[in-house]
Design a protein around this motif. Structure first.
Motif, short mmCIF file in Angstrom:
data_model
loop_
_atom_site.label_atom_id
_atom_site.label_comp_id
_atom_site.label_asym_id
_atom_site.label_seq_id
_atom_site.Cartn_x
_atom_site.Cartn_y
_atom_site.Cartn_z
N LEU A 134 0.84 -1.20 0.00
CA LEU A 134 0.00 0.00 0.00
C LEU A 134 0.87 1.25 0.00
O LEU A 134 1.90 1.31 0.68
CB LEU A 134 -0.92 0.01 1.23
CG LEU A 134 -1.98 -1.10 1.27
CD1 LEU A 134 -2.74 -1.06 2.60
CD2 LEU A 134 -2.94 -0.94 0.11
N ARG A 135 0.41 2.25 -0.82
CA ARG A 135 1.18 3.48 -0.93
C ARG A 135 0.23 4.67 -0.79
O ARG A 135 -1.01 4.51 -0.81
CB ARG A 135 1.93 3.56 -2.27
CG ARG A 135 2.90 2.41 -2.47
CD ARG A 135 3.54 2.46 -3.85
NE ARG A 135 4.37 1.27 -4.09
CZ ARG A 135 5.63 1.16 -3.71
NH1 ARG A 135 6.21 2.17 -3.07
NH2 ARG A 135 6.32 0.07 -3.95
N ASP A 136 0.82 5.84 -0.70
CA ASP A 136 -0.01 7.04 -0.64
C ASP A 136 -0.73 7.24 -1.95
O ASP A 136 -0.30 6.79 -3.01
CB ASP A 136 0.87 8.27 -0.33
CG ASP A 136 1.51 8.18 1.06
OD1 ASP A 136 0.94 7.47 1.91
OD2 ASP A 136 2.58 8.77 1.24
N THR A 137 -1.82 8.00 -1.85
CA THR A 137 -2.62 8.27 -3.05
C THR A 137 -1.79 8.99 -4.10
O THR A 137 -1.94 8.74 -5.31
CB THR A 137 -3.84 9.13 -2.67
OG1 THR A 137 -4.60 8.47 -1.65
CG2 THR A 137 -4.73 9.36 -3.89
N LYS B 167 1.28 8.61 -4.86
CA LYS B 167 2.12 7.66 -5.59
C LYS B 167 1.34 6.98 -6.70
O LYS B 167 1.82 6.79 -7.81
CB LYS B 167 2.71 6.62 -4.64
CG LYS B 167 3.70 7.19 -3.63
CD LYS B 167 4.97 7.65 -4.32
CE LYS B 167 6.00 8.13 -3.30
NZ LYS B 167 7.23 8.62 -3.97
N TYR B 168 0.08 6.58 -6.36
CA TYR B 168 -0.76 5.93 -7.37
C TYR B 168 -1.10 6.92 -8.49
O TYR B 168 -1.10 6.56 -9.68
CB TYR B 168 -2.05 5.41 -6.74
CG TYR B 168 -1.82 4.22 -5.83
CD1 TYR B 168 -1.44 2.98 -6.34
CD2 TYR B 168 -2.00 4.33 -4.45
CE1 TYR B 168 -1.24 1.89 -5.50
CE2 TYR B 168 -1.80 3.26 -3.60
CZ TYR B 168 -1.41 2.05 -4.13
OH TYR B 168 -1.20 0.98 -3.30
N ILE B 169 -1.40 8.15 -8.11
CA ILE B 169 -1.72 9.17 -9.12
C ILE B 169 -0.51 9.42 -10.02
O ILE B 169 -0.63 9.54 -11.25
CB ILE B 169 -2.16 10.48 -8.43
CG1 ILE B 169 -3.50 10.27 -7.72
CG2 ILE B 169 -2.27 11.62 -9.45
CD1 ILE B 169 -3.94 11.45 -6.88
N GLU B 170 0.67 9.48 -9.43
CA GLU B 170 1.89 9.68 -10.20
C GLU B 170 2.12 8.53 -11.18
O GLU B 170 2.49 8.74 -12.34
CB GLU B 170 3.08 9.81 -9.25
CG GLU B 170 4.41 10.07 -9.97
CD GLU B 170 5.57 10.14 -9.00
OE1 GLU B 170 6.73 10.11 -9.50
OE2 GLU B 170 5.35 10.20 -7.78
N THR B 171 1.87 7.31 -10.70
CA THR B 171 2.03 6.14 -11.57
C THR B 171 1.04 6.16 -12.72
O THR B 171 1.38 5.88 -13.88
CB THR B 171 1.87 4.85 -10.76
OG1 THR B 171 2.84 4.80 -9.73
CG2 THR B 171 2.03 3.62 -11.66
N LEU B 172 -0.22 6.53 -12.40
CA LEU B 172 -1.25 6.58 -13.45
C LEU B 172 -0.93 7.67 -14.48
O LEU B 172 -1.12 7.47 -15.69
CB LEU B 172 -2.62 6.84 -12.82
CG LEU B 172 -3.21 5.68 -11.99
CD1 LEU B 172 -4.49 6.11 -11.30
CD2 LEU B 172 -3.46 4.46 -12.88
#
Length: 436
Positions: free
Chosen positions: A246-249, A251-256
């Motif tokens: 699990l990561r911060d939101t 990080k997921y936004i950056e990946t997307l």
């Protein structure tokens, strides 16, 4: 059965017809010459005999009959072959005449020679020419047989000659039939007859173009697979890393966002690949006549707007006032657009892109010069998916331009400028492909 569409059959028919006509004409002339010569000899002989008899004494002429003819005056001693009489002919006048007659299936030739001291009296000498007529019939038959034999021999020779003439075509056909995209072989034109060497050279040029096309397509497919596989692998790795824990939101936004950017880049690449297909379709565009100078000026007006948006300037120096060509405008746009867009891309702000055109005996030259950093001339700049410098792109622009130039029969080159820093792109349209 002879085919009207067959060159070989047409050649055979024309050769046999012409030869047979000449043979028949020559034979008719020869036969008539022989016939005239034979009868001329006979008439001369009869005339000579009549002159001898007519010049004899009058008393001798008065008792003239068959036996009055002195054998020493004639080359014919057989009484059955020649008869000499005195004939009275009121309406003939004082002229020599010859007449043909037929009795008991025998043919005769008679001469009527006037006597000077006896008006309306003529020496008549009649000769049997049946043997001569039989001889002429035999000559006619032999001439006819010779004609038929000659026509048959000419027909045989025409068949042989036509087969020999189409042999190079069959050889070329067999070589072309054995070729495919995996086996393309250049034809040895030195082994072809002189008349077929231009055809062999044209076929070799076509084979070379097919080889270039096949190799470029293979390189394109391999490059496309590689270019698409790499970003997909990167996206998959990023997703797998993001799912490990699990990561911060953020990080997921950056990946997307990163994946979306990669997807956009892939879409651009796919668009360029589709552009290749559209360009190949444009190669089947019907060539039309255009004024290339006017066409070029219209394109420059469009490119000027693009350059101004990038805070750059386009300078046009077009020498000819007009230049009529028969060409495919869509392919020309592909080449010019690629060169000008690259020039705008690599030229720094407030720089100039110069477009020149001049005409000579060889053809029309179009130059697009930028003020960029230049190129590495040792590399293959027209290979697909090749990128140079720090500019983005799929690396297909020059590849498309090269394919378009090949389809037009034109030539494009890229080299560094000698008068200043930058690159000069050249489009050459040979005059043999175009008309002024």
């Amino acid at each position: 059965m002879l085919s009207q569409k067959s060159i070989r059959d047409s050649f055979i028919l024309q050769l046999v017809s012409a030869s047979a006509t000449l043979i028949v004409i020559f034979s008719v002339i020869l036969y008539n010459y022989i016939k005239i010569s034979i009868f001329e000899d006979i008439t001369q002989e009869l005339t000579k005999q009549a002159q001898i008899i007519a010049s004899a004494r009058t008393s001798s002429v008065e008792h003239m009959g068959i036996n009055i003819f002195n054998p020493s005056l004639s080359s014919i001693n057989n009484p059955s072959e020649i008869q000499v009489t005195i004939a009275i002919r009121v309406n003939q006048g004082n002229t020599i005449s010859f007449e043909h007659s037929e009795r008991n299936k025998q043919k005769f030739l008679s001469i009527y020679y006037p006597l000077e001291k006896r008006p309306h009296h003529f020496v008549s000498i009649t000769k049997n020419i049946s043997n001569t007529d039989i001889l002429l019939d035999k000559i006619f038959t032999n001439v006819l047989i010779i004609n038929l034999t000659a026509i048959f021999l000419i027909l045989f020779y025409a068949l042989f000659l036509s087969r020999m003439l189409v042999l190079p075509i069959r050889s070329l056909t067999n070589k072309l039939a054995s070729m495919n995209e995996n086996f393309l072989q250049i034809i040895d034109t030195q082994k072809l007859p002189d008349e077929f060497q231009p055809l062999g050279a044209s076929i070799n040029k076509l084979v070379e173009r097919i080889q270039i096309f096949v190799n470029s397509q293979k390189e394109l497919f391999i490059g496309a697979a590689h270019e698409l596989k790499t970003p997909l692998a990167v996206m998959k790795t990023k997703n797998e890393v993001a799912l490990i824990k699990l990561r911060d939101t953020e990080k997921y936004i950056e990946t997307l966002k990163s994946n979306n950017q990669t997807i956009n880049d892939m879409n651009k690449m796919i668009g360029n690949i589709l552009e290749i297909g559209r360009q190949e379709g444009a190669q089947f565009e019907k060539p039309i006549e255009i004024d290339l100078v006017k066409f070029l000026r219209e394109q420059i007006n469009n490119y000027t707007i693009l350059a101004k948006m990038e805070e750059k300037e386009i300078v046009a120096r077009i020498a000819p006032k007009y230049y009529k060509v028969i060409t495919q405008p869509t392919l020309l746009v592909h080449i010019l657009q690629n060169f000008v867009q690259n020039a705008i891309k690599f030229t720094p702000k407030h720089g100039k892109i110069t477009i020149q055109a001049h005409l000579n005996d060889e053809g029309l030259f179009i130059y697009i010069m930028d003020e960029g950093t230049g190129i590495d001339e040792s590399k293959d700049l027209f290979a697909p998916f090749k990128r140079y410098g720090n500019q983005t792109g799929a690396g297909l622009g020059l590849f498309l331009a090269k394919n378009a130039a090949d389809a037009l029969g034109a030539k494009i080159t890229l080299k560094n400028r000698e008068d200043a820093q930058g690159t000069i792109a050249t489009l050459f349209l040979p005059s043999r492909k175009h008309s002024l």
